[in-house]
Design a protein around this motif. Structure first.
Motif, PDB file in Angstrom:
ATOM      1  N   ARG A 181       0.794  -1.270   0.087  1.00  0.00           N
ATOM      2  CA  ARG A 181       0.107  -0.051  -0.155  1.00  0.00           C
ATOM      3  C   ARG A 181       0.666   1.061   0.128  1.00  0.00           C
ATOM      4  N   LEU A 185       0.647   4.679  -2.404  1.00  0.00           N
ATOM      5  CA  LEU A 185       0.593   6.200  -2.057  1.00  0.00           C
ATOM      6  C   LEU A 185       1.801   7.114  -2.497  1.00  0.00           C
ATOM      7  N   LEU A 204      -4.386   6.793  -7.631  1.00  0.00           N
ATOM      8  CA  LEU A 204      -5.277   6.613  -6.177  1.00  0.00           C
ATOM      9  C   LEU A 204      -6.399   5.593  -6.838  1.00  0.00           C
ATOM     10  N   TYR A 207      -5.163   2.174  -7.401  1.00  0.00           N
ATOM     11  CA  TYR A 207      -4.944   1.476  -6.232  1.00  0.00           C
ATOM     12  C   TYR A 207      -6.119   0.831  -5.572  1.00  0.00           C
ATOM     13  N   LEU A 227      -6.749   9.457   3.618  1.00  0.00           N
ATOM     14  CA  LEU A 227      -6.849   9.119   2.367  1.00  0.00           C
ATOM     15  C   LEU A 227      -7.833   9.588   1.242  1.00  0.00           C
ATOM     16  N   LYS A 231      -7.315  12.322  -1.696  1.00  0.00           N
ATOM     17  CA  LYS A 231      -7.940  12.245  -2.985  1.00  0.00           C
ATOM     18  C   LYS A 231      -8.588  13.455  -3.248  1.00  0.00           C
TER      19      LYS A 231
END
Length: 357
Positions: A181, A185, A204, A207, A227, A231
């Protein structure tokens, strides 16, 4: 150099006993047990005096000990204080010895990624970041999948503001370890730092596509909340309809976000930029009810919403620091003052009613 002298870069590893000692050298260096590391290195060099990797590690440890002496870190060893001049001279001698050892080790084994990595670490210690990056790149030519060297090089690329290089390095790391992860990021941050907000949002999204439906990232929590808000910020910076996309995205993440104040502040910013003044007033009211009555940034944006200011003025007010508001940015007309006084007045059921008595 004798034929039986092993060189890791040439595919001839150390015998098991010396190999274990070399692992201890690395372990002791990482744990800052420098004297034990030197002792193990000398045991290897007693049998193989020209072993390049060991010479480099001994030089790296010697350099670390010199830095420790320079900072006064070895003051508990019972030695008498030789004064600042003596310490500096001793530190300089040790550093010269360290450089000579690393250079000698590199000459003994120029095909070892360990030697080039250590050479880079030595340059980094001297704050010679450009040369350190060159050494790391050479090490990666020999061992192109070494994550530790890539991480070290990435840190220096950020230090040198080589953002495109940092982006390429983090992409290489992500390609090697796509299941991590943190790599996703960090690559998104690298893309964002290069000014490519659209690309960062795409990373993003990619992911998120690797996650299962019941993943923690889709549930309410502190990490998932941060997170999601990151974004959202990235979306607001995209060129075509970024603010509209960000405002819509806020509604999508409402069940994930923990920081409700930050969520409301972002919504307020976007609504002012889009000229949605009535909705902005409602948002500021919610912020005041949550205790933001002493936040001058909220007050400044509240004034902009009440007076229906243009986008440029709203943006200027949002960038003000400290106690700055619209009233400190420019003079207010009599009509504007009347509107604000009415909005804040206790007699008209205004904002004053939200303050604690």
């Amino acid at each position: 150099m004798s034929n039986d002298n092993p060189q890791a870069g040439q595919g001839r590893p150390l015998p098991k006993k010396e190999g274990d000692l070399f692992k201890n050298v690395v372990k002791f260096y990482e744990s800052k047990q420098y004297k034990k590391g030197l002792k193990n290195a000398d045991m290897i060099l007693k049998r193989f005096p020209n072993h390049g990797e060991t010479l480099c590690m001994k030089g790296l440890i010697t350099n670390a000990m010199a830095n420790l002496r320079g900072s006064g870190g070895d003051s508990k060893d019972g030695k008498k204080d030789v004064g600042k001049g003596g310490k500096k001279a001793e530190e300089g001698d040790k550093k010269k010895e360290a450089i000579e050892l690393v250079k000698k080790g590199l000459m003994m084994d120029m095909r070892s990624h360990v030697c080039w990595h250590v050479y880079g670490l030595l340059h980094r210690s001297s704050q010679n970041y450009a040369e350190a990056i060159k050494a790391y790149k050479q090490a990666l030519r020999i061992d192109p999948e070494n994550l530790q060297i890539m991480r070290d090089m990435g840190l220096l690329q950020v230090q040198m503001r080589d953002l495109e290089g940092f982006r390429a390095t983090r992409l290489s790391i992500l390609t090697l370890r796509p299941g991590n992860r943190g790599h996703w990021l960090t690559y998104a941050l690298a893309v964002h730092a290069c000014g490519d907000a659209e690309g960062a949002a795409g990373v993003l999204d990619s992911y998120a596509g690797t996650l299962e439906e019941n993943s923690q990232e889709f549930k309410r929590g502190f990490e998932s909340s941060e997170l999601a808000m990151y974004k959202n910020m990235v979306l607001s910076e995209t060129k075509e309809g970024g603010v509209e996309r960000a405002l819509k995205h806020l509604d999508e993440i409402t069940d994930v976000v923990v920081d409700r104040t930050g969520w409301l502040m972002a919504g307020l910013k976007y609504r002012l930029q889009l000229g949605m003044f009535e909705e902005a007033v409602e948002t500021t009211t919610q912020l005041f009810e949550r205790g933001a009555t002493e936040d001058h940034s909220v007050h400044g944006q509240y004034m902009c919403a009440l007076l229906k200011c243009d986008t440029q003025t709203c943006t200027q007010v949002q960038s003000l620091k400290g106690t700055g508001t619209l009233a400190t940015l420019r003079p207010l007309s009599e009509e504007e003052r009347a509107i604000l006084l009415k909005a804040y007045s206790d007699d008209h059921g205004g904002l004053a009613n939200t303050y604690p008595r």
